[in-house]
Write an enzyme that holds these catalytic residues in place. Structure first.
Site, PDB file in Angstrom:
ATOM      1  N   LYS A 104       0.844  -1.195   0.000  1.00 47.55           N
ATOM      2  CA  LYS A 104       0.000   0.000   0.000  1.00 47.55           C
ATOM      3  C   LYS A 104       0.881   1.248   0.000  1.00 47.55           C
ATOM      4  O   LYS A 104       1.943   1.239   0.623  1.00 47.55           O
ATOM      5  CB  LYS A 104      -0.879   0.022   1.257  1.00 47.55           C
ATOM      6  CG  LYS A 104      -2.054  -0.929   1.223  1.00 47.55           C
ATOM      7  CD  LYS A 104      -2.912  -0.749   2.462  1.00 47.55           C
ATOM      8  CE  LYS A 104      -4.039  -1.772   2.502  1.00 47.55           C
ATOM      9  NZ  LYS A 104      -5.027  -1.619   1.439  1.00 47.55           N
ATOM     10  N   ARG A 137     -10.244 -11.570   1.132  1.00 51.36           N
ATOM     11  CA  ARG A 137     -11.082 -12.588   0.493  1.00 51.36           C
ATOM     12  C   ARG A 137     -10.416 -13.964   0.508  1.00 51.36           C
ATOM     13  O   ARG A 137     -11.086 -14.985   0.524  1.00 51.36           O
ATOM     14  CB  ARG A 137     -11.442 -12.120  -0.925  1.00 51.36           C
ATOM     15  CG  ARG A 137     -10.259 -11.911  -1.812  1.00 51.36           C
ATOM     16  CD  ARG A 137     -10.599 -11.119  -3.074  1.00 51.36           C
ATOM     17  NE  ARG A 137     -10.736  -9.675  -2.813  1.00 51.36           N
ATOM     18  CZ  ARG A 137     -11.034  -8.772  -3.744  1.00 51.36           C
ATOM     19  NH1 ARG A 137     -11.263  -9.154  -4.987  1.00 51.36           N
ATOM     20  NH2 ARG A 137     -11.127  -7.498  -3.437  1.00 51.36           N
TER      21      ARG A 137
HETATM   22  N1  BES Z   1      -8.327  -3.825   3.782  1.00 51.03           N
HETATM   23  C1  BES Z   1      -8.427  -3.386   2.448  1.00 51.03           C
HETATM   24  C2  BES Z   1      -9.718  -2.628   2.156  1.00 51.03           C
HETATM   25  C3  BES Z   1      -9.869  -1.300   2.849  1.00 51.03           C
HETATM   26  C4  BES Z   1      -9.434  -0.153   2.249  1.00 51.03           C
HETATM   27  C5  BES Z   1     -10.481  -1.222   4.081  1.00 51.03           C
HETATM   28  C6  BES Z   1      -9.576   1.068   2.884  1.00 51.03           C
HETATM   29  C7  BES Z   1     -10.641  -0.012   4.711  1.00 51.03           C
HETATM   30  C8  BES Z   1     -10.189   1.138   4.116  1.00 51.03           C
HETATM   31  C9  BES Z   1      -8.372  -4.574   1.501  1.00 51.03           C
HETATM   32  O1  BES Z   1      -7.634  -5.647   1.917  1.00 51.03           O
HETATM   33  C10 BES Z   1      -7.757  -4.061   0.221  1.00 51.03           C
HETATM   34  O2  BES Z   1      -6.663  -3.619   0.271  1.00 51.03           O
HETATM   35  N2  BES Z   1      -8.512  -4.110  -0.838  1.00 51.03           N
HETATM   36  C11 BES Z   1      -8.063  -3.633  -2.104  1.00 51.03           C
HETATM   37  C12 BES Z   1      -8.573  -4.582  -3.162  1.00 51.03           C
HETATM   38  C13 BES Z   1      -7.939  -4.376  -4.522  1.00 51.03           C
HETATM   39  C14 BES Z   1      -6.471  -4.730  -4.480  1.00 51.03           C
HETATM   40  C15 BES Z   1      -8.674  -5.243  -5.502  1.00 51.03           C
HETATM   41  C16 BES Z   1      -8.646  -2.224  -2.307  1.00 51.03           C
HETATM   42  O3  BES Z   1      -9.754  -1.964  -1.858  1.00 51.03           O
HETATM   43  O4  BES Z   1      -7.967  -1.404  -2.897  1.00 51.03           O
HETATM   44 ZN    ZN Z   2      -5.546  -5.448   1.443  1.00 51.04          ZN
END
Ligand code: BES
Ligand code: ZN
Ligand code: ZN
Length: 468
Positions: free
Chosen positions: A244, A318
């Protein structure tokens, strides 16, 4: 701060503030209208006017509704906590008691674990004054249990990731099980290997903390229904090798909020002594980087047996849920299966920060949840599945891909990924709740203060209470 249900006038008037709600429209018929006018008070929603000489705190509400009273009570309690009053009294009846309790407990919530200096609060007691205690006692006690469980969930969401990691999460679950007479099973690395939870184990592989699967159960005699709850418990989500960006990583201790919600719910259910059997399953995992990290291009073999092509290690929730959902379905034949997860940023894009996304196949179940959420004062909205979005998860080399091949509809494609791991006989018993936006906030809104909100606890407790 104690909250006590008392009969009218049973409080010591010394050092006590009377709290009153006035609807905007009722302002000009108030007995202190002239004084309030001098203060330029217009009784707009969430505004306050303190008449110190009268020991009176007037709270404006747009009109008399539970949502407005809940919100105004939370504004009132914040103001009372900064005053020198030792107690406050609010008149309650069967129409407003739940909202007042929730407003006070949730609006007055503070998380001080890491503060070495805290302000001393003079306010000791809040009295809820009514005509007949016997008539309101049950509703009062239930509201306190649910609000306290919501604060419990907030507390654990707010714990720093170094303090709340998968093994310490297991300890915390054991403690809850001990205190609330729940059954508790913890699976560590060895057991998870035996259970073939390879997707879940891959996500946690680069962490210095062992991955854990927690299973708590509340089992009354002759339950009316059996409910399985599954929570995403990423104690930290760095994104893994699909790292991230720095600013998105901050707050990712909250990626365990789904797990914290299911613990809060089972706590509430066991204290409400509901006549339903409830199982809480948590996938407690830390998503980190390192030489042994799982990577984009890996193909994982899930517990169900389906292979998963990893194209983004940040779509890790997931993968964890795929295995935990499969485990939960094999271990318990439930009437309802609900999962709670901070699953996608896309859910926030679709619905905003305040609303939980609800996905699943049963319109009836979605409708019942929406009704419970309205009653509980939580915002939910349905995000509909469709077959076109399902195709976006197709993999060229494995059974399914962990991300969509198109940039839109990301909350739904994540929900559809989970759907792939729901057994045919459970399709209409299952709902997925994406609480990515609603579980955590950095600015206060409604009854929420900075940090975990406890999203899911109130609406699910309300739904479970309504089971006949
Ligand atoms: N934990 C995150 C989702 C999230 C983002 C929760 C912001 C709370 C605040 C999740 O694991 C994630 O990173 N999802 C990605 C998915 C993508 C890579 C398809 C996302 O939402 O960007
Ligand atoms: Zn994630
Ligand atoms: Zn995540």
């Amino acid at each position: 701060m104690n909250i006590k249900l008392i009969t009218n006038d049973a409080y010591d008037a010394k050092n006590n503030m009377i709290v009153e709600f006035i609807a905007t429209q009722e302002l000009n018929s108030h007995k202190y209208y002239k004084l309030l006018k001098k203060a330029a008070f217009t009784a707009k929603q969430d505004t306050l006017c303190t008449l110190y000489e009268k020991n009176l705190l007037i709270c404006g509400i747009e009109e008399r509704s539970s949502d407005n009273i809940r919100s105004a009570s939370s504004i009132a309690v914040k103001s009372l906590k900064t005053s020198n009053y030792k107690s406050a009294t609010i008149a309650v009846d069967k129409n407003n008691i739940k909202a007042v309790v929730e407003g006070i407990v949730l609006g007055g919530y503070e998380f001080n674990r890491y503060k070495t200096k805290t302000q001393k609060i003079k306010l000791k007691n809040i009295y809820l004054a009514c005509k007949d205690i016997a008539q309101l006692k049950k509703e009062f006690e239930e509201a306190i249990i649910i609000a306290d469980a919501t604060c419990y969930t907030r507390d654990i969401v707010n714990i720093a990731p170094d303090d709340l990691n998968p093994p310490s999460f297991a300890k915390l679950a054991k403690k809850l099980a001990r205190e609330n007479a729940l059954q508790c099973t913890i699976l560590g690395h060895k057991e998870l290997k035996k259970e073939r939870c390879e997707a879940m184990l891959a996500v946690g592989r680069a962490s210095c903390h062992d991955t854990k699967l927690l299973h708590l159960a509340y089992k009354p005699k002759n339950p009316k229904k059996i409910i399985s709850l599954v929570g995403k418990g990423l104690t930290y989500d760095s994104g893994g090798l699909s790292l991230k960006p720095a600013t998105s990583m901050v707050t990712m201790k909250m990626d365990k909020a789904g797990a914290c919600a299911v613990l809060g719910i089972i706590k509430a259910v066991s204290e409400l002594k509901l006549d339903i059997e409830v199982h809480a399953f948590v996938g407690a995992v830390e998503n980190m980087i390192g030489g042994n990290a799982y990577k984009p291009d890996d193909v994982l073999s899930s517990r169900k047996g389906d292979t998963i092509e990893v194209r983004n290690t940040d779509a890790e929730g997931r993968l964890v849920l795929a295995d935990v959902l499969d485990y939960a379905q094999e271990k318990v034949e439930a009437d309802y299966l609900f999962d709670f997860a901070t699953l996608t940023g896309a859910c926030m894009v679709a619905l905003g920060q305040y609303t939980t996304g609800v996905m699943g196949h049963s319109s009836k179940l979605k409708h019942d949840i929406s009704k419970a959420a309205n009653k509980a004062g939580e915002l939910t909205a349905s995000l509909p599945f469709n077959k076109h979005l399902k195709k976006q998860l197709k993999s060229e080399i494995a059974d399914i891909c962990n991300i969509s091949n198109k940039p839109y509809g990301g909350a739904i494609t994540a929900g559809l990924f989970l759907d792939n791991f729901i057994k045919e006989e459970n399709k209409n018993r299952w709902l997925h709740f994406d609480i990515a936006g609603s579980a955590y906030t950095e600015t206060a809104w409604d009854v929420n203060v900075h940090g975990g909100t406890g999203a899911g606890v109130r609406f699910m407790s309300e739904f479970l209470k309504s089971i006949k």
